[in-house]
Write a protein that holds these residues in place. Structure first.
Motif, short mmCIF file in Angstrom:
data_model
loop_
_atom_site.label_atom_id
_atom_site.label_comp_id
_atom_site.label_asym_id
_atom_site.label_seq_id
_atom_site.Cartn_x
_atom_site.Cartn_y
_atom_site.Cartn_z
N ARG A 12 12.93 7.01 3.10
CA ARG A 12 11.48 6.88 2.88
C ARG A 12 11.10 5.41 2.66
NH1 ARG A 12 7.81 4.81 -0.47
NH2 ARG A 12 8.91 5.56 -2.31
N ASP A 13 11.42 4.85 1.49
CA ASP A 13 11.06 3.44 1.25
C ASP A 13 11.89 2.54 2.17
OD1 ASP A 13 9.76 1.28 0.04
OD2 ASP A 13 9.90 2.17 -1.94
N PRO A 168 7.75 2.44 -11.37
CA PRO A 168 7.98 1.52 -10.25
C PRO A 168 7.57 0.08 -10.56
CG PRO A 168 6.43 3.30 -9.66
CD PRO A 168 6.53 3.24 -11.16
N THR A 170 6.50 -2.01 -8.32
CA THR A 170 6.08 -1.93 -6.92
C THR A 170 6.13 -3.27 -6.20
OG1 THR A 170 4.69 -0.09 -7.57
CG2 THR A 170 4.13 -1.15 -5.48
N HIS A 201 12.27 2.33 -10.27
CA HIS A 201 12.16 2.09 -8.83
C HIS A 201 11.78 0.61 -8.67
CE1 HIS A 201 10.60 3.41 -4.73
NE2 HIS A 201 10.05 2.22 -4.86
N HIS A 203 11.66 -3.16 -6.78
CA HIS A 203 11.68 -3.90 -5.51
C HIS A 203 12.27 -5.29 -5.75
CE1 HIS A 203 9.95 -1.26 -2.46
NE2 HIS A 203 9.43 -0.62 -3.50
O1 KIV Z 1 7.17 0.91 -4.80
C1 KIV Z 1 6.52 1.90 -5.17
O2 KIV Z 1 5.71 1.85 -6.08
C2 KIV Z 1 6.75 3.16 -4.46
C3 KIV Z 1 6.16 4.38 -5.08
C4 KIV Z 1 5.61 5.31 -4.06
C5 KIV Z 1 7.17 5.04 -5.96
O3 KIV Z 1 7.46 3.20 -3.48
#
Ligand code: KIV
Ligand code: ZN
Length: 502
Positions: A12-13, A168, A170, A201, A203
């Motif tokens: 997904r991501d 997250p 994000t 979650h 990044h």
């Molecule tokens: O990075 C993010 O905030 C997401 C959310 C949909 C969990 O991918």
């Protein structure tokens, strides 16, 4: 020892990495490997976002045993219903719904008040709970949200039935001690937090995704969301192999581990590279080509005396065995089938016949056949596509004092077609000939060639990316002759484009 759940979001991501889109068949193949790797949850897609994502979530739910299968859904009725439709036949299912909580997002993107965002989040968690027991909620952009409001939302969604709350980062903005402190505050301030698992979650915009996730574990997080090779939106997501191996290697610090079968890491990483066409940088932790290569004389001296001097993880732990000779030209069908099974491939009789024929051909050209060779030749059988064009024959002349020329024979439907072209190199000549037979309007975005194992008789693999009318595809070709591999890769990509057009 706490067991930290691994929530894999490569499908997904990870698929949100530029150029990483995967078709349904590729996603199912990768999901089966994720199950062998032992992940707890597979985020198989975002069902409402496209028919392909819907199909992927549905097929993975039906075919992949072991992990919980999850679909992402915005905090919207249509998303949640679509996620449920895709998941309903899966034995273990989760709906993951999300709504932003930061003022930056609420004001500038969604134009709703904090109160409205909270109300919608609660309603949508309730709706998701009316379909499934297992609901995860993410307050998007949590790390740039007001902490007291964030805690209020978390408490309300747990009350509404969320059993996992995912925090997250994000935009990849936080740093380890700040993020750890945020998780601790959530543990201390949210009254019903004991009724949910805290997930994270992260990044990797500042290169801190793995460090932030580990800091969260030290402060109470029980689930990490991550991707293989760290692929994902922009600079990517937290890399699964990094957090898993950090927890395994430093159990003394974390007092926590995962259920991941680490010996499957290397194979999983290679499969992601093969399917997405995104290579791993050589110095990438754990799965990079140099991660276990010792160059310095002092280090080599130490290693020869005792491995522990400079090695904190053995290559075998992540499934990086010394390239093993497994089969040769005298090996029979049974030995081939048995090795395939050990490598995790279950082929139908027809697929096995084709793969065995290819194996015999390669065994005639190449003395030693390694696991990597076998994986390369069968993965084409597993991800086989309908062929509009088949490469029948190829003849090339090239040299320092003559213009490269290629004669290509292709079958197009039932018709045999032959064309000769010149080019500024043999590949250029072949590609011109193939383009002229197939009358393609596509442009070549990427051409990569690599050797599967060592030695001048190694199988060479070529990966090409083509684009036509906004549709991008990747093609693969493997052969002991890289010129033939290049032709196969181009024809494979053209066949994929033909399927996409249909
Ligand atoms: O990075 C993010 O905030 C997401 C959310 C949909 C969990 O991918
Ligand atoms: Zn994300």
């Amino acid at each position: 020892m706490r067991i930290i759940k691994i929530f894999d979001t490569t499908l997904r991501d990870g698929e949100q990495s530029p150029g990483a889109s995967m078709n349904v068949q590729e996603k199912v193949q990768l999901a089966k490997q994720l199950a062998r790797l032992g992940v707890d949850i597979i985020e198989a897609g975002f069902a409402v976002s496209s028919p392909g994502d819907f199909e992927a979530v549905k097929t993975i739910g039906a075919e992949v045993e072991g992990p919980v299968i999850c679909s992402l859904a915005r905090a919207k009725e249509e998303d949640i219903k679509r996620a449920w439709e895709a998941l309903k036949d899966a034995p273990k299912k989760r709906i993951h719904t999300f709504h932003s909580t930061s003022d930056i997002h609420l004001k500038h993107q969604f134009r709703v008040s904090r109160e409205e965002a909270l109300k919608r989040s609660v309603e949508m968690v309730r709706l998701a709970r009316s379909f499934v027991e297992d609901v995860e909620f993410s307050p998007m952009d949590a790390t740039r949200s007001y902490v007291s409001y964030l805690c209020e939302v978390i408490e309300a969604v747990i009350e509404a039935g969320a059993s996992t709350v995912n925090i997250p980062d994000t935009v990849g903005y936080t740093i380890p001690n700040e993020f750890g402190a945020l998780i601790k505050t959530i543990c201390d301030k949210v009254k019903n937090i004991d009724k949910a698992v805290i997930s994270v979650h992260c990044h990797n915009d500042l290169g801190l995704a793995a460090a932030n996730s580990l800091s969260a574990v030290l402060n109470g997080a029980g689930q990490i969301e991550c991707t293989l090779n760290g692929i994902g939106e922009r600079a990517g997501n937290c890399s699964m192999e990094e957090v898993v191996m950090a927890l395994r290697t430093r159990r003394d610090i974390f007092n926590a581990d995962t259920k991941i079968n680490t010996e499957e890491i290397m194979r999983s990483s290679r499969l992601v590279t093969k399917i997405t066409g995104i290579s791993v940088q050589p110095n990438k932790a754990i799965v990079g080509a140099n991660a276990f290569a010792h160059e310095s004389g002092i280090h080599q001296d130490g290693l020869l005396k005792d491995k522990s001097t400079y090695e904190i993880i053995t290559p075998e732990t992540i499934g990086l065995h010394k390239t093993k000779l497994v089969l040769g030209k005298h090996s029979g069908r049974h030995a081939f089938k048995t090795r395939l099974k050990e490598l995790g491939y279950e082929l139908s009789d027809d697929e096995l016949n084709i793969a065995f024929e290819r194996f015999k051909k390669i065994a005639d050209q190449k003395k030693d056949i390694f696991d990597e060779d076998i994986e390369t030749l069968v993965s084409d059988e597993v991800t086989k596509i309908q062929e509009t064009y088949s490469l029948i024959d190829l003849y090339i002349t090239s040299g320092m004092s003559q213009q490269p020329t290629a004669a290509v024979k292709l079958k197009v439907g039932d018709e045999l077609m032959e064309v000769t072209e010149h080019g500024d190199g043999p590949i250029d000549a072949i590609y011109k000939a193939i383009a002229s037979v197939t009358d393609t309007k596509s442009s070549l975005l990427k051409f990569e060639v690599k050797s599967i194992t060592g030695g001048t008789d190694a199988l060479g693999e070529v990966v090409v990316s083509l684009e036509e009318d906004g549709k991008a595809v990747r093609g693969h070709g493997a052969d002991t002759d890289i010129i033939i591999a290049a032709a196969k890769a181009y024809v494979n990509a053209l066949n994929k484009l033909a399927v996409r057009k249909k």
